[in-house]
Design an enzyme around this catalytic site. Structure first.
Site, PDB file in Angstrom:
ATOM      1  N   CYS A 104       9.691 117.641  84.241  1.00 55.85           N
ATOM      2  CA  CYS A 104       8.913 118.996  84.021  1.00 55.85           C
ATOM      3  C   CYS A 104       7.786 118.439  82.756  1.00 55.85           C
ATOM      4  O   CYS A 104       8.330 118.007  81.604  1.00 55.85           O
ATOM      5  CB  CYS A 104       9.717 120.011  83.521  1.00 55.85           C
ATOM      6  SG  CYS A 104       9.005 121.427  82.747  1.00 55.85           S
ATOM      7  N   GLU A 105       6.848 118.664  82.815  1.00 57.20           N
ATOM      8  CA  GLU A 105       5.769 118.703  81.897  1.00 57.20           C
ATOM      9  C   GLU A 105       5.698 119.303  80.618  1.00 57.20           C
ATOM     10  O   GLU A 105       5.116 119.107  79.567  1.00 57.20           O
ATOM     11  CB  GLU A 105       4.225 118.752  82.221  1.00 57.20           C
ATOM     12  CG  GLU A 105       3.818 119.875  82.845  1.00 57.20           C
ATOM     13  CD  GLU A 105       2.228 119.941  83.200  1.00 57.20           C
ATOM     14  OE1 GLU A 105       1.627 120.537  83.069  1.00 57.20           O
ATOM     15  OE2 GLU A 105       1.775 118.960  83.841  1.00 57.20           O
ATOM     16  N   HIS A 106       6.509 120.356  80.810  1.00 58.11           N
ATOM     17  CA  HIS A 106       6.655 121.358  79.580  1.00 58.11           C
ATOM     18  C   HIS A 106       7.748 121.033  78.743  1.00 58.11           C
ATOM     19  O   HIS A 106       7.338 121.077  77.559  1.00 58.11           O
ATOM     20  CB  HIS A 106       6.749 122.872  80.197  1.00 58.11           C
ATOM     21  CG  HIS A 106       5.915 123.418  81.007  1.00 58.11           C
ATOM     22  ND1 HIS A 106       5.982 123.942  82.242  1.00 58.11           N
ATOM     23  CD2 HIS A 106       4.364 123.317  80.973  1.00 58.11           C
ATOM     24  CE1 HIS A 106       5.076 124.445  82.774  1.00 58.11           C
ATOM     25  NE2 HIS A 106       3.870 123.835  82.038  1.00 58.11           N
ATOM     26  N   HIS A 107       8.843 120.488  79.149  1.00 64.26           N
ATOM     27  CA  HIS A 107       9.906 120.076  78.296  1.00 64.26           C
ATOM     28  C   HIS A 107      10.463 118.713  78.085  1.00 64.26           C
ATOM     29  O   HIS A 107      11.259 118.075  77.841  1.00 64.26           O
ATOM     30  CB  HIS A 107      11.263 120.987  78.485  1.00 64.26           C
ATOM     31  CG  HIS A 107      10.827 122.376  78.357  1.00 64.26           C
ATOM     32  ND1 HIS A 107      10.559 123.365  79.324  1.00 64.26           N
ATOM     33  CD2 HIS A 107      10.982 123.238  77.272  1.00 64.26           C
ATOM     34  CE1 HIS A 107      10.399 124.622  78.994  1.00 64.26           C
ATOM     35  NE2 HIS A 107      10.499 124.719  77.599  1.00 64.26           N
ATOM     36  N   GLN A 145       6.014 121.519  89.813  1.00 61.92           N
ATOM     37  CA  GLN A 145       6.570 121.488  91.102  1.00 61.92           C
ATOM     38  C   GLN A 145       5.350 122.108  92.190  1.00 61.92           C
ATOM     39  O   GLN A 145       5.039 121.563  93.100  1.00 61.92           O
ATOM     40  CB  GLN A 145       7.639 122.142  91.518  1.00 61.92           C
ATOM     41  CG  GLN A 145       8.186 122.178  92.892  1.00 61.92           C
ATOM     42  CD  GLN A 145       9.419 122.860  93.241  1.00 61.92           C
ATOM     43  OE1 GLN A 145      10.516 122.955  92.565  1.00 61.92           O
ATOM     44  NE2 GLN A 145       9.771 123.302  94.211  1.00 61.92           N
ATOM     45  N   HIS A 173      15.839 122.794  88.399  1.00 61.65           N
ATOM     46  CA  HIS A 173      14.947 122.151  87.240  1.00 61.65           C
ATOM     47  C   HIS A 173      15.937 122.378  86.000  1.00 61.65           C
ATOM     48  O   HIS A 173      16.524 123.570  85.643  1.00 61.65           O
ATOM     49  CB  HIS A 173      13.664 123.110  86.975  1.00 61.65           C
ATOM     50  CG  HIS A 173      12.780 123.050  87.895  1.00 61.65           C
ATOM     51  ND1 HIS A 173      11.343 122.411  87.458  1.00 61.65           N
ATOM     52  CD2 HIS A 173      12.579 123.362  89.211  1.00 61.65           C
ATOM     53  CE1 HIS A 173      10.680 122.419  88.663  1.00 61.65           C
ATOM     54  NE2 HIS A 173      11.512 122.976  89.788  1.00 61.65           N
ATOM     55  N   CYS A 175      15.034 122.279  83.104  1.00 62.12           N
ATOM     56  CA  CYS A 175      14.774 123.184  81.853  1.00 62.12           C
ATOM     57  C   CYS A 175      15.396 124.661  81.995  1.00 62.12           C
ATOM     58  O   CYS A 175      15.073 125.370  81.081  1.00 62.12           O
ATOM     59  CB  CYS A 175      13.053 123.072  82.052  1.00 62.12           C
ATOM     60  SG  CYS A 175      12.324 123.665  83.276  1.00 62.12           S
TER      61      CYS A 175
END
Length: 215
Positions: A104-107, A145, A173, A175
């Site tokens: 995940c690019e956010h976390h 995704q 996920h 996250c």
């Protein structure tokens, strides 16, 4: 990311498994820079990078991160072009239950699951192993995704020019399960279609086929 033109580096604890010597080739300067950054991260979170268990951890993380993101160095269209064959087959081709591992690019936490991919040839088929390789080329990057699903669809459509493409991805996920809402059993499903798969009849056939099990 992984540079095969540079010198060989091996982890002492991983280099000999059942008589097989594992050799990973990395850009040593990049490993050095990343390791320094991870050494600082360990310090900032209150750990001691000099204690025995963490002495090689910054380097291990650096190598792991380069492997987990090596999709940036892969050209998915070239992967498909390397094994395209003329074939007058006009029925659905499905490769299902392809393992997906991404971050995940956010976390920068993993998400993982399965991809199911179908296309209807338009004069050309592709080697079956190339479909999972395309999945890896896009999954081994920082991702969401939804984008991953569209990238796989678009790559197959633009390269093979089939009558239609169908992609369904189902993932868990971390996250969501390790932090935040902490819902361990939730699964995210995304889909993307082109051509004939935009028609309900074709799409339903595809969804039924990926739901069935071999006896």
């Amino acid at each position: 990311m992984i540079d095969k033109d540079h010198i060989t580096n091996r982890d002492d604890d991983d280099d000999d498994i059942d008589g097989y010597t594992k050799i990973d080739r990395y850009n040593p300067k990049l490993i050095e820079n990343l390791s320094a950054n991870y050494h600082n991260v360990l310090t900032q979170i209150g750990e001691d990078p000099q204690r025995e268990g963490l002495l090689k951890t910054p380097e291990r993380i650096a190598k792991a991160m380069l492997y987990l993101t090596h999709g940036y160095d892969l050209d998915a269209q070239n992967i498909l072009n390397s094994a395209m064959f003329k074939e007058e087959y006009s029925q659905m081709v499905i490769v299902k239950d392809i393992e997906v591992y991404s971050m995940c690019e956010h976390h920068m936490l993993p998400f993982f699951g399965k991809a199911h991919i179908a296309y209807i040839p338009n004069g050309y088929v592709v080697g079956l192993s190339k479909i999972p390789r395309v999945v890896d080329a896009f999954a081994r990057r920082l991702q969401v995704q939804e984008r991953l699903t569209n990238q796989i669809r678009d790559c197959i459509q633009e390269t093979l020019n089939p009558i239609g493409v169908g992609v369904v991805i189902e993932c868990r996920h971390l996250c969501m399960s390790m932090r935040g809402v902490q819902k361990q059993n939730s699964v995210t499903t995304t889909s993307a279609f082109t051509g004939e798969f935009l028609k309900e009849k074709t799409r339903t056939e595809f969804l039924n086929l990926i739901s069935s099990k071999l006896s």
